[in-house]
Design a protein around this motif. Structure first.
Motif, PDB file in Angstrom:
ATOM      1  N   VAL A 162       0.823  -1.213   0.000  1.00  0.00           N
ATOM      2  CA  VAL A 162       0.000   0.000   0.000  1.00  0.00           C
ATOM      3  C   VAL A 162       0.858   1.264   0.000  1.00  0.00           C
ATOM      4  N   ASP A 163       2.165   1.111  -0.226  1.00  0.00           N
ATOM      5  CA  ASP A 163       3.056   2.258  -0.331  1.00  0.00           C
ATOM      6  C   ASP A 163       3.054   2.730  -1.789  1.00  0.00           C
ATOM      7  N   PRO A 164       2.501   3.908  -2.072  1.00  0.00           N
ATOM      8  CA  PRO A 164       2.396   4.355  -3.465  1.00  0.00           C
ATOM      9  C   PRO A 164       3.738   4.476  -4.179  1.00  0.00           C
ATOM     10  N   VAL A 165       4.816   4.652  -3.432  1.00  0.00           N
ATOM     11  CA  VAL A 165       6.144   4.750  -4.039  1.00  0.00           C
ATOM     12  C   VAL A 165       6.528   3.441  -4.734  1.00  0.00           C
ATOM     13  N   ARG A 166       5.963   2.341  -4.290  1.00  0.00           N
ATOM     14  CA  ARG A 166       6.325   1.019  -4.818  1.00  0.00           C
ATOM     15  C   ARG A 166       5.425   0.569  -5.967  1.00  0.00           C
ATOM     16  N   LEU A 167       4.464   1.382  -6.313  1.00  0.00           N
ATOM     17  CA  LEU A 167       3.593   1.093  -7.451  1.00  0.00           C
ATOM     18  C   LEU A 167       4.133   1.836  -8.667  1.00  0.00           C
ATOM     19  N   LYS A 168       4.598   1.088  -9.667  1.00  0.00           N
ATOM     20  CA  LYS A 168       5.267   1.679 -10.814  1.00  0.00           C
ATOM     21  C   LYS A 168       4.728   1.085 -12.111  1.00  0.00           C
ATOM     22  N   GLU A 169       5.229   1.588 -13.237  1.00  0.00           N
ATOM     23  CA  GLU A 169       4.840   1.087 -14.554  1.00  0.00           C
ATOM     24  C   GLU A 169       6.072   1.025 -15.454  1.00  0.00           C
ATOM     25  N   LYS A 170       6.101   0.055 -16.348  1.00  0.00           N
ATOM     26  CA  LYS A 170       7.181  -0.024 -17.334  1.00  0.00           C
ATOM     27  C   LYS A 170       6.771  -0.949 -18.470  1.00  0.00           C
ATOM     28  N   GLU A 171       7.591  -0.954 -19.508  1.00  0.00           N
ATOM     29  CA  GLU A 171       7.351  -1.846 -20.640  1.00  0.00           C
ATOM     30  C   GLU A 171       8.106  -3.159 -20.428  1.00  0.00           C
ATOM     31  N   ILE A 172       7.400  -4.249 -20.657  1.00  0.00           N
ATOM     32  CA  ILE A 172       7.994  -5.577 -20.518  1.00  0.00           C
ATOM     33  C   ILE A 172       7.762  -6.346 -21.816  1.00  0.00           C
ATOM     34  N   ILE A 173       8.825  -6.949 -22.324  1.00  0.00           N
ATOM     35  CA  ILE A 173       8.708  -7.794 -23.517  1.00  0.00           C
ATOM     36  C   ILE A 173       8.567  -9.235 -23.063  1.00  0.00           C
ATOM     37  N   VAL A 174       7.457  -9.861 -23.434  1.00  0.00           N
ATOM     38  CA  VAL A 174       7.195 -11.227 -23.009  1.00  0.00           C
ATOM     39  C   VAL A 174       7.715 -12.213 -24.046  1.00  0.00           C
ATOM     40  N   ARG A 175       7.623 -13.488 -23.706  1.00  0.00           N
ATOM     41  CA  ARG A 175       8.278 -14.541 -24.468  1.00  0.00           C
ATOM     42  C   ARG A 175       7.871 -14.584 -25.936  1.00  0.00           C
ATOM     43  N   ASN A 176       6.632 -14.247 -26.234  1.00  0.00           N
ATOM     44  CA  ASN A 176       6.175 -14.293 -27.630  1.00  0.00           C
ATOM     45  C   ASN A 176       6.529 -13.021 -28.401  1.00  0.00           C
ATOM     46  N   GLY A 177       7.274 -12.132 -27.780  1.00  0.00           N
ATOM     47  CA  GLY A 177       7.725 -10.920 -28.453  1.00  0.00           C
ATOM     48  C   GLY A 177       6.820  -9.726 -28.292  1.00  0.00           C
ATOM     49  N   PHE A 178       5.658  -9.908 -27.652  1.00  0.00           N
ATOM     50  CA  PHE A 178       4.751  -8.793 -27.430  1.00  0.00           C
ATOM     51  C   PHE A 178       5.352  -7.827 -26.417  1.00  0.00           C
ATOM     52  N   LYS A 179       5.173  -6.533 -26.695  1.00  0.00           N
ATOM     53  CA  LYS A 179       5.549  -5.517 -25.727  1.00  0.00           C
ATOM     54  C   LYS A 179       4.313  -5.160 -24.910  1.00  0.00           C
ATOM     55  N   LEU A 180       4.450  -5.259 -23.596  1.00  0.00           N
ATOM     56  CA  LEU A 180       3.340  -4.970 -22.701  1.00  0.00           C
ATOM     57  C   LEU A 180       3.662  -3.751 -21.846  1.00  0.00           C
ATOM     58  N   HIS A 181       2.639  -2.926 -21.636  1.00  0.00           N
ATOM     59  CA  HIS A 181       2.749  -1.837 -20.668  1.00  0.00           C
ATOM     60  C   HIS A 181       2.193  -2.378 -19.353  1.00  0.00           C
ATOM     61  N   CYS A 182       3.058  -2.456 -18.347  1.00  0.00           N
ATOM     62  CA  CYS A 182       2.713  -3.191 -17.129  1.00  0.00           C
ATOM     63  C   CYS A 182       2.781  -2.329 -15.876  1.00  0.00           C
ATOM     64  N   PRO A 183       1.681  -2.220 -15.141  1.00  0.00           N
ATOM     65  CA  PRO A 183       1.794  -1.756 -13.761  1.00  0.00           C
ATOM     66  C   PRO A 183       2.491  -2.861 -12.961  1.00  0.00           C
ATOM     67  N   TYR A 184       3.276  -2.475 -11.956  1.00  0.00           N
ATOM     68  CA  TYR A 184       3.928  -3.506 -11.150  1.00  0.00           C
ATOM     69  C   TYR A 184       4.237  -2.970  -9.757  1.00  0.00           C
ATOM     70  N   PHE A 185       4.454  -3.910  -8.835  1.00  0.00           N
ATOM     71  CA  PHE A 185       4.924  -3.584  -7.499  1.00  0.00           C
ATOM     72  C   PHE A 185       6.440  -3.770  -7.470  1.00  0.00           C
ATOM     73  N   ASP A 186       7.144  -2.764  -6.981  1.00  0.00           N
ATOM     74  CA  ASP A 186       8.590  -2.862  -6.774  1.00  0.00           C
ATOM     75  C   ASP A 186       8.798  -3.319  -5.331  1.00  0.00           C
ATOM     76  N   LEU A 187       9.031  -4.615  -5.144  1.00  0.00           N
ATOM     77  CA  LEU A 187       9.151  -5.198  -3.811  1.00  0.00           C
ATOM     78  C   LEU A 187      10.520  -5.847  -3.656  1.00  0.00           C
ATOM     79  N   GLU A 188      11.279  -5.383  -2.684  1.00  0.00           N
ATOM     80  CA  GLU A 188      12.626  -5.897  -2.448  1.00  0.00           C
ATOM     81  C   GLU A 188      13.476  -5.830  -3.722  1.00  0.00           C
TER      82      GLU A 188
END
Length: 213
Positions: A162-188
């Motif tokens: 629930v710490d807003p600083v740890r909620l981020k977004e970035k682009e991730i390329i998955v195994r099939n080559g698709f580029k995804l825009h992903c919200p994510y938690f930055d944990l440890e």
């Protein structure tokens, strides 16, 4: 967060309607152009269970996440909650979550007290219907990773969700080559995205309720 107060709250909260899909959607990846990611399967989804295991460590409530090894599979290298697929020997998906957590990180399932569960979640990428089980244990466990299934174990504080600083977004390329825009938690220092982040997003909404009390 106080361990006893939180677990008592959760024991009551899981008896009420859950945030469900509205919470899941907040952490849902989309294609890089903003279009929704659509996956179809010709078979019925298999059932599975994962475990959100709460425990106290020097006054901090933590839970384990695992990093999958790199392998020829759709979840290669990803962060996840311990768990796996339902087997015929399991009484239910609660038992699945406990058994798999024992196999993957050495959690003694006899010592885990089940609190309840979040909403069942469909993992489109692998065609699984997963029940996120909430459990608690009254001591700090010693996690023993099963090397074929677990590369590493991290144990972030639950309050980091629930710490807003740890909620981020970035682009991730998955195994099939698709580029995804992903919200994510930055944990440890790890990127927790996809199905695991979507399931944890429901936990976030419940933790916000707890903090509002």
């Amino acid at each position: 967060m106080n361990f006893d107060e939180l677990t008592r709250f959760l024991e009551k909260r899981v008896q009420l309607p859950m945030p469900g899909d509205a919470a899941h959607q907040k952490m849902k990846p989309v294609l890089a152009n903003g279009a929704p990611l659509k996956l179809k399967h010709s078979t019925q989804p298999r059932k599975g269970g994962v475990l959100i295991l709460l425990y106290e460590d020097s006054g901090i409530v933590r839970f384990p996440l695992i990093q999958r090894p790199n392998y020829e599979g759709i979840h290669s290298g990803q962060m996840a909650l311990p768990g796996g697929r339902y087997e015929e020997e399991d009484q239910d998906q609660f038992q699945t979550a406990l058994r798999e957590s024992n196999e993957e990180i050495g959690v003694d399932q006899r010592k885990v007290e089940i609190i309840g569960s979040l909403s069942e979640f469909f993992v489109a990428a692998s065609n699984y219907l997963v029940l996120p089980v909430i459990g608690k244990i009254d001591f700090k466990p010693k996690f023993v990773p099963e090397p074929r299934e677990v590369h590493d174990v991290v144990t972030p504080p639950i309050r980091h969700l629930v710490d807003p600083v740890r909620l981020k977004e970035k682009e991730i390329i998955v195994r099939n080559g698709f580029k995804l825009h992903c919200p994510y938690f930055d944990l440890e220092g790890r990127t927790v995205w996809g199905a695991t982040a979507m399931m944890l997003s429901e936990m976030v909404e419940i933790l916000k309720e707890f903090e509002g009390n």
